[in-house]
Design a protein around this motif. Sequence first.
Motif, PDB file in Angstrom:
ATOM      1  N   LEU A  27       0.864  -1.233   0.081  1.00 30.97           N
ATOM      2  CA  LEU A  27       0.012   0.002  -0.112  1.00 30.97           C
ATOM      3  C   LEU A  27       1.037   1.359  -0.112  1.00 30.97           C
ATOM      4  O   LEU A  27       1.948   1.493   0.790  1.00 30.97           O
ATOM      5  CB  LEU A  27      -1.156  -0.038   1.239  1.00 30.97           C
ATOM      6  N   PRO A  28       0.481   2.224  -0.852  1.00 30.24           N
ATOM      7  CA  PRO A  28       1.415   3.512  -1.134  1.00 30.24           C
ATOM      8  C   PRO A  28       1.657   4.238   0.235  1.00 30.24           C
ATOM      9  O   PRO A  28       0.497   4.811   0.674  1.00 30.24           O
ATOM     10  CB  PRO A  28       1.010   4.206  -2.291  1.00 30.24           C
ATOM     11  N   GLY A  29       2.727   4.776   0.517  1.00 28.22           N
ATOM     12  CA  GLY A  29       2.827   5.850   1.104  1.00 28.22           C
ATOM     13  C   GLY A  29       2.368   5.817   2.749  1.00 28.22           C
ATOM     14  O   GLY A  29       2.496   6.917   3.732  1.00 28.22           O
ATOM     15  N   ILE A  30       2.400   4.420   3.602  1.00 29.04           N
ATOM     16  CA  ILE A  30       1.892   4.366   4.656  1.00 29.04           C
ATOM     17  C   ILE A  30       3.040   3.910   5.656  1.00 29.04           C
ATOM     18  O   ILE A  30       2.593   3.682   6.983  1.00 29.04           O
ATOM     19  CB  ILE A  30       0.340   3.999   5.005  1.00 29.04           C
ATOM     20  N   ASP A  31       3.938   3.158   5.058  1.00 29.09           N
ATOM     21  CA  ASP A  31       4.990   2.812   6.033  1.00 29.09           C
ATOM     22  C   ASP A  31       6.130   2.482   5.012  1.00 29.09           C
ATOM     23  O   ASP A  31       6.053   3.375   4.117  1.00 29.09           O
ATOM     24  CB  ASP A  31       4.624   1.255   6.517  1.00 29.09           C
ATOM     25  N   MET A  62       3.336   0.526  14.095  1.00 33.66           N
ATOM     26  CA  MET A  62       4.179   0.702  15.292  1.00 33.66           C
ATOM     27  C   MET A  62       4.026   2.196  16.012  1.00 33.66           C
ATOM     28  O   MET A  62       4.069   3.246  15.302  1.00 33.66           O
ATOM     29  CB  MET A  62       5.637   0.803  14.677  1.00 33.66           C
ATOM     30  N   ASN A  63       4.070   2.127  17.461  1.00 33.26           N
ATOM     31  CA  ASN A  63       3.802   3.388  17.962  1.00 33.26           C
ATOM     32  C   ASN A  63       4.885   4.573  17.654  1.00 33.26           C
ATOM     33  O   ASN A  63       5.927   4.139  17.674  1.00 33.26           O
ATOM     34  CB  ASN A  63       3.662   3.425  19.663  1.00 33.26           C
ATOM     35  N   ASN A  64       4.361   5.613  17.519  1.00 30.03           N
ATOM     36  CA  ASN A  64       5.229   6.749  17.146  1.00 30.03           C
ATOM     37  C   ASN A  64       6.129   6.820  15.704  1.00 30.03           C
ATOM     38  O   ASN A  64       7.246   7.468  15.626  1.00 30.03           O
ATOM     39  CB  ASN A  64       6.000   7.144  18.247  1.00 30.03           C
ATOM     40  N   ILE A  65       5.893   5.377  15.125  1.00 30.17           N
ATOM     41  CA  ILE A  65       6.808   5.152  13.987  1.00 30.17           C
ATOM     42  C   ILE A  65       5.929   5.215  12.699  1.00 30.17           C
ATOM     43  O   ILE A  65       5.819   6.243  11.890  1.00 30.17           O
ATOM     44  CB  ILE A  65       7.711   4.165  13.838  1.00 30.17           C
ATOM     45  N   SER A 101       0.470  -1.374  23.421  1.00 29.39           N
ATOM     46  CA  SER A 101      -0.499  -0.885  22.895  1.00 29.39           C
ATOM     47  C   SER A 101      -1.454  -1.642  21.958  1.00 29.39           C
ATOM     48  O   SER A 101      -2.469  -1.781  21.758  1.00 29.39           O
ATOM     49  CB  SER A 101      -0.090   0.136  21.809  1.00 29.39           C
ATOM     50  N   VAL A 102      -0.579  -2.987  21.729  1.00 28.59           N
ATOM     51  CA  VAL A 102      -1.394  -4.005  20.706  1.00 28.59           C
ATOM     52  C   VAL A 102      -2.340  -4.726  21.935  1.00 28.59           C
ATOM     53  O   VAL A 102      -3.614  -5.006  21.246  1.00 28.59           O
ATOM     54  CB  VAL A 102      -0.485  -5.013  20.248  1.00 28.59           C
ATOM     55  N   LEU A 103      -1.990  -4.794  23.152  1.00 29.89           N
ATOM     56  CA  LEU A 103      -2.950  -5.308  23.907  1.00 29.89           C
ATOM     57  C   LEU A 103      -4.424  -4.754  24.122  1.00 29.89           C
ATOM     58  O   LEU A 103      -5.353  -5.223  24.285  1.00 29.89           O
ATOM     59  CB  LEU A 103      -2.255  -5.713  25.434  1.00 29.89           C
ATOM     60  N   LEU A 104      -4.245  -3.192  24.165  1.00 29.81           N
ATOM     61  CA  LEU A 104      -5.341  -2.417  24.325  1.00 29.81           C
ATOM     62  C   LEU A 104      -6.276  -2.389  22.919  1.00 29.81           C
ATOM     63  O   LEU A 104      -7.355  -2.771  23.134  1.00 29.81           O
ATOM     64  CB  LEU A 104      -4.873  -0.840  24.574  1.00 29.81           C
ATOM     65  N   LYS A 105      -5.504  -2.441  21.880  1.00 31.43           N
ATOM     66  CA  LYS A 105      -6.154  -2.871  20.839  1.00 31.43           C
ATOM     67  C   LYS A 105      -7.067  -3.988  20.624  1.00 31.43           C
ATOM     68  O   LYS A 105      -7.955  -4.329  20.146  1.00 31.43           O
ATOM     69  CB  LYS A 105      -5.392  -2.672  19.444  1.00 31.43           C
ATOM     70  N   ALA A 106      -6.323  -5.280  21.309  1.00 29.78           N
ATOM     71  CA  ALA A 106      -6.930  -6.497  21.235  1.00 29.78           C
ATOM     72  C   ALA A 106      -8.163  -6.410  22.222  1.00 29.78           C
ATOM     73  O   ALA A 106      -9.143  -6.973  21.778  1.00 29.78           O
ATOM     74  CB  ALA A 106      -6.002  -7.363  21.656  1.00 29.78           C
ATOM     75  N   LYS A 107      -8.018  -5.815  23.344  1.00 25.41           N
ATOM     76  CA  LYS A 107      -9.188  -5.781  24.328  1.00 25.41           C
ATOM     77  C   LYS A 107     -10.219  -4.775  23.620  1.00 25.41           C
ATOM     78  O   LYS A 107     -11.304  -5.505  23.999  1.00 25.41           O
ATOM     79  CB  LYS A 107      -8.684  -5.079  25.591  1.00 25.41           C
TER      80      LYS A 107
END
Length: 241
Positions: A27-31, A62-65, A101-107
Amino acid sequence: MLSLFKSKPKLSQVIPTGYTDIHSHILPGIDDGAKTLNDTEFLLEEMQKLGFAKCIATPHTMNNIWDNTPPTINDALQQIKSKLNLPFEITTASEYLLDESVLLKAKNKTLLTLKENYILIELSYLNPPIQLYDFLYQIQLSGYQVILAHPERYSYSHTNKKEYQKLKKAGCFFQLNLLSTVGYYGKEVAETANYLLKENLYDFTGSDIHHKNHIKAFQSKLIFNNGEKITEVMKKNDFFK
């Protein structure tokens, strides 16, 4: 086919018909993968030539990246759908760096899945989280199945092979990076991939394609004579069709 595997074939020669790729950065331009629509178009055309029949785009989160979210990822997909003639089916998920942060997203049930409740997780290349197994447990408790991206690339496990069995017992599925088999990431990674193939520890495979050099590397020969094993694991990706 048997004669093909008597010598070390090119990676492109062991791809089964109708292959579904579950790990890519197209996907263009997002990583750190495709930068432009032209990049995306090139990668997709080349993947079709290699025999890919479906692609699950998995941009980094990735947080902040790379602070991607389901909307940013799906917006990028809609952009390419509206502006390109796609050569095959493309769906979206994400490659999540394992942290709190992944744990929060999973929850909160906000993780983009490859299919059903299967998510793609990567670890830091420097060292795993101190709470690795607690994190994995918490994610599974939230109802997700963890597919660990490219376990062969985490160098801290190369001298501690028991860690792979421990991860499997903790419920992780393993995804082989196809370019690991041609030495793209170095000899030790290729050796570890060969070990995991021999031990039948891989469940799925992914291209992890980011750019033109990755496409080019598919024309490299396998480091080990394990083409049949690689094809066998690649066929398991039919689960994601």
